[in-house]
Motif scaffolding. Structure first.
Motif, PDB file in Angstrom:
ATOM      1  N   LEU A 143     -91.250   1.436  69.104  1.00  0.00           N
ATOM      2  CA  LEU A 143     -91.559   2.788  68.614  1.00  0.00           C
ATOM      3  C   LEU A 143     -91.756   2.788  67.101  1.00  0.00           C
ATOM      4  N   TRP A 144     -90.912   2.058  66.400  1.00  0.00           N
ATOM      5  CA  TRP A 144     -91.026   1.974  64.949  1.00  0.00           C
ATOM      6  C   TRP A 144     -92.348   1.331  64.540  1.00  0.00           C
ATOM      7  N   ARG A 145     -92.743   0.300  65.245  1.00  0.00           N
ATOM      8  CA  ARG A 145     -93.988  -0.384  64.904  1.00  0.00           C
ATOM      9  C   ARG A 145     -95.202   0.490  65.173  1.00  0.00           C
ATOM     10  N   GLU A 149     -80.622   3.389  67.401  1.00  0.00           N
ATOM     11  CA  GLU A 149     -80.813   4.202  66.197  1.00  0.00           C
ATOM     12  C   GLU A 149     -81.282   3.368  65.020  1.00  0.00           C
ATOM     13  N   ALA A 150     -80.665   2.200  64.841  1.00  0.00           N
ATOM     14  CA  ALA A 150     -80.998   1.364  63.688  1.00  0.00           C
ATOM     15  C   ALA A 150     -82.433   0.871  63.757  1.00  0.00           C
ATOM     16  N   ALA A 151     -82.900   0.502  64.961  1.00  0.00           N
ATOM     17  CA  ALA A 151     -84.250  -0.043  65.100  1.00  0.00           C
ATOM     18  C   ALA A 151     -85.321   1.037  65.073  1.00  0.00           C
ATOM     19  N   ALA A 152     -84.971   2.258  65.522  1.00  0.00           N
ATOM     20  CA  ALA A 152     -85.968   3.340  65.587  1.00  0.00           C
ATOM     21  C   ALA A 152     -86.327   3.869  64.200  1.00  0.00           C
ATOM     22  N   ARG A 153     -85.341   3.922  63.312  1.00  0.00           N
ATOM     23  CA  ARG A 153     -85.575   4.381  61.934  1.00  0.00           C
ATOM     24  C   ARG A 153     -86.299   5.734  61.911  1.00  0.00           C
ATOM     25  N   THR A 154     -85.807   6.655  62.720  1.00  0.00           N
ATOM     26  CA  THR A 154     -86.446   7.957  62.859  1.00  0.00           C
ATOM     27  C   THR A 154     -85.399   9.050  62.686  1.00  0.00           C
ATOM     28  N   GLY A 155     -85.685  10.009  61.831  1.00  0.00           N
ATOM     29  CA  GLY A 155     -84.711  11.041  61.494  1.00  0.00           C
ATOM     30  C   GLY A 155     -84.146  11.790  62.678  1.00  0.00           C
ATOM     31  N   VAL A 156     -85.005  12.211  63.593  1.00  0.00           N
ATOM     32  CA  VAL A 156     -84.534  13.007  64.728  1.00  0.00           C
ATOM     33  C   VAL A 156     -83.607  12.179  65.614  1.00  0.00           C
ATOM     34  N   SER A 167     -81.781   9.596  64.582  1.00  0.00           N
ATOM     35  CA  SER A 167     -80.548   9.395  63.816  1.00  0.00           C
ATOM     36  C   SER A 167     -79.647  10.616  63.883  1.00  0.00           C
ATOM     37  N   ARG A 168     -80.224  11.804  63.871  1.00  0.00           N
ATOM     38  CA  ARG A 168     -79.415  13.021  63.965  1.00  0.00           C
ATOM     39  C   ARG A 168     -78.783  13.146  65.346  1.00  0.00           C
ATOM     40  N   LEU A 169     -79.522  12.802  66.391  1.00  0.00           N
ATOM     41  CA  LEU A 169     -78.995  12.883  67.751  1.00  0.00           C
ATOM     42  C   LEU A 169     -77.886  11.860  67.992  1.00  0.00           C
ATOM     43  N   LEU A 170     -77.999  10.700  67.343  1.00  0.00           N
ATOM     44  CA  LEU A 170     -77.048   9.604  67.568  1.00  0.00           C
ATOM     45  C   LEU A 170     -76.148   9.383  66.361  1.00  0.00           C
ATOM     46  N   LYS A 171     -75.895  10.454  65.600  1.00  0.00           N
ATOM     47  CA  LYS A 171     -75.173  10.319  64.329  1.00  0.00           C
ATOM     48  C   LYS A 171     -73.786   9.709  64.494  1.00  0.00           C
ATOM     49  N   ASP A 172     -73.146   9.914  65.629  1.00  0.00           N
ATOM     50  CA  ASP A 172     -71.807   9.377  65.832  1.00  0.00           C
ATOM     51  C   ASP A 172     -71.811   7.917  66.270  1.00  0.00           C
ATOM     52  N   SER A 173     -73.018   7.344  66.415  1.00  0.00           N
ATOM     53  CA  SER A 173     -73.134   5.938  66.807  1.00  0.00           C
ATOM     54  C   SER A 173     -73.726   5.065  65.704  1.00  0.00           C
ATOM     55  N   ILE A 174     -74.138   5.693  64.595  1.00  0.00           N
ATOM     56  CA  ILE A 174     -74.728   4.912  63.500  1.00  0.00           C
ATOM     57  C   ILE A 174     -73.703   3.906  62.994  1.00  0.00           C
ATOM     58  N   VAL A 175     -74.091   2.642  62.966  1.00  0.00           N
ATOM     59  CA  VAL A 175     -73.135   1.580  62.637  1.00  0.00           C
ATOM     60  C   VAL A 175     -72.637   1.677  61.189  1.00  0.00           C
ATOM     61  N   PRO A 176     -73.510   1.753  60.174  1.00  0.00           N
ATOM     62  CA  PRO A 176     -72.990   1.904  58.801  1.00  0.00           C
ATOM     63  C   PRO A 176     -72.397   3.300  58.611  1.00  0.00           C
ATOM     64  N   LEU A 177     -71.164   3.364  58.154  1.00  0.00           N
ATOM     65  CA  LEU A 177     -70.517   4.641  57.870  1.00  0.00           C
ATOM     66  C   LEU A 177     -70.862   5.109  56.460  1.00  0.00           C
ATOM     67  N   PRO A 178     -70.848   6.431  56.224  1.00  0.00           N
ATOM     68  CA  PRO A 178     -70.903   6.884  54.828  1.00  0.00           C
ATOM     69  C   PRO A 178     -69.715   6.260  54.093  1.00  0.00           C
ATOM     70  N   GLN A 179     -69.958   5.667  52.933  1.00  0.00           N
ATOM     71  CA  GLN A 179     -68.884   4.942  52.251  1.00  0.00           C
ATOM     72  C   GLN A 179     -67.730   5.877  51.903  1.00  0.00           C
ATOM     73  N   PRO A 180     -66.525   5.590  52.413  1.00  0.00           N
ATOM     74  CA  PRO A 180     -65.375   6.465  52.161  1.00  0.00           C
ATOM     75  C   PRO A 180     -65.011   6.495  50.675  1.00  0.00           C
ATOM     76  N   THR A 181     -64.522   7.633  50.241  1.00  0.00           N
ATOM     77  CA  THR A 181     -64.063   7.776  48.855  1.00  0.00           C
ATOM     78  C   THR A 181     -62.536   7.730  48.772  1.00  0.00           C
ATOM     79  N   ALA A 182     -61.884   7.684  49.926  1.00  0.00           N
ATOM     80  CA  ALA A 182     -60.428   7.547  49.989  1.00  0.00           C
ATOM     81  C   ALA A 182     -60.102   6.451  50.999  1.00  0.00           C
ATOM     82  N   ILE A 183     -58.884   5.949  50.957  1.00  0.00           N
ATOM     83  CA  ILE A 183     -58.488   4.922  51.918  1.00  0.00           C
ATOM     84  C   ILE A 183     -58.706   5.459  53.324  1.00  0.00           C
TER      85      ILE A 183
END
Length: 336
Positions: A286-288, A155-162, A164-180
């Motif tokens: 693919l990205w290139r 997902e990180a290397a492909a940099r492609t929206g579709v 990223s949506r299919l592999l959303k549960d594997s994306i390494v960076p998490l949305p930054q939490p607002t609570a502990i």
């Protein structure tokens, strides 16, 4: 009940001016907290050790054993330097309750260290906790992550929206939490660790020179029964990549590839590592192709894909790319 003790460790490598700024912030935030600060110079060879030692004396920081400046004797990378500081322990010879790791280009704001200490004190199953990191411009840095995986690499290397949506549960960076929040791993720029975690895991694996060492430690902590957390109210300003120069890399250094390969082979085995590398190469290709068609800007350092391929081919035929201690020492032994 006595307050828990905190040993703050600041690692310096050729950044004495920034390290002194980090010391100043740490000294301020350690007021009222039982503990000490250790500054470890990782064999900078540029006079850093003498500069830091003299400045600490001149500013009165060494009084009452509040701060010590130590020389590790070799540049073994982040993990080795932090292990050295943890082995140093408190001046009394005792093991502290918590180790607080702080980058030399990072400055804790009001209450940052205390909040991390209090969270670990009040959360029996938590072994590690990291801060909310932001740049000098106030922009939040991503420091809460999932563990890397084949899908996450792709997902990180492909940099492609579709994708990223299919592999959303594997994306390494998490949305930054607002609570502990509990996370798989968090950055070592501002990280507090219970001494029991270090005792159970042996500390950082010193075969990682730079990068992936925190990821590996957090994974081993989980295996030992300790969780990692993100504390968004503990704020730390961090410039980032000053010692490594990552922000201005023209080529990715070999030690990054070495650390990536070691992380995957150590934690998932050779076959999984091969698949993850093939996934990274495929997605990168693919990205290139997209870049050529859509005239997208370059996102990786020069020759990243070629360097990745050659590193993967050459890895089985060469030894370690950086020095590794011949006889690892227990993390709780006295280095003296």
């Amino acid at each position: 009940m006595a307050d828990p003790t905190v040993l703050t460790i600041i690692l310096n490598y050729r950044t004495p001016d920034l390290t002194l700024k980090a010391c100043e912030a740490a000294m301020r935030e350690m007021e009222g907290i039982t503990g000490e600060i250790v500054v470890v110079d990782n064999a900078s060879g540029d006079g850093s050790f003498d500069i830091l030692q003299q400045a600490a004396l001149d500013r009165g920081w060494t009084e009452d054993n509040r701060l010590r400046v130590l020389q590790s004797g070799w540049n073994g990378g982040f993990g080795a330097g932090m292990n050295f500081g943890m082995r140093a322990g408190l001046t009394s010879g005792q093991v502290p309750d918590y180790y607080y790791l702080l980058n030399s280009d990072a400055w804790p704001e009001a209450g940052a260290i205390r909040l991390l200490r209090d969270f670990l004190r009040d959360t029996p199953t938590a072994g590690l906790v990291g801060s909310h990191i932001k740049g000098p411009d106030g922009v939040t840095h991503t420091t809460a992550f999932r563990f890397p995986s084949i899908a996450g690499e792709f997902e990180a290397a492909a940099r492609t929206g579709v994708i990223s949506r299919l592999l959303k549960d594997s994306i390494v960076p998490l949305p930054q939490p607002t609570a502990i929040s509990r996370v798989d791993w968090t950055a070592g720029a501002s990280l507090m660790i219970k001494s029991e975690v270090i005792e159970a895991t042996g500390g950082f694996d010193e075969k990682f020179f730079l990068y992936f060492e925190e990821t590996d430690l957090c994974r081993r902590a989980i295996s030992a029964g300790w969780s990692t957390h993100y504390q968004p109210d503990s704020h730390v300003v961090h410039i980032g990549s000053v010692s490594t120069g990552m922000k201005t890399w023209s080529r990715t250094p070999q030690y990054w590839f070495d650390s990536r390969i070691r992380y995957f082979t150590k934690n998932h085995g050779v076959f999984y590592t091969i698949l993850s590398t093939l996934g990274l190469i495929t997605a990168g290709t693919l990205w290139r192709l997209r870049r050529l068609v859509q005239r997208k800007p370059q996102a990786d350092p020069d020759r990243f894909l070629i360097d990745l391929i050659w590193h993967a081919i050459a890895t089985p035929f060469r030894g370690p790319a950086h020095p590794v201690p011949a006889a690892p020492v227990s993390i709780l032994e006295d280095p003296k």
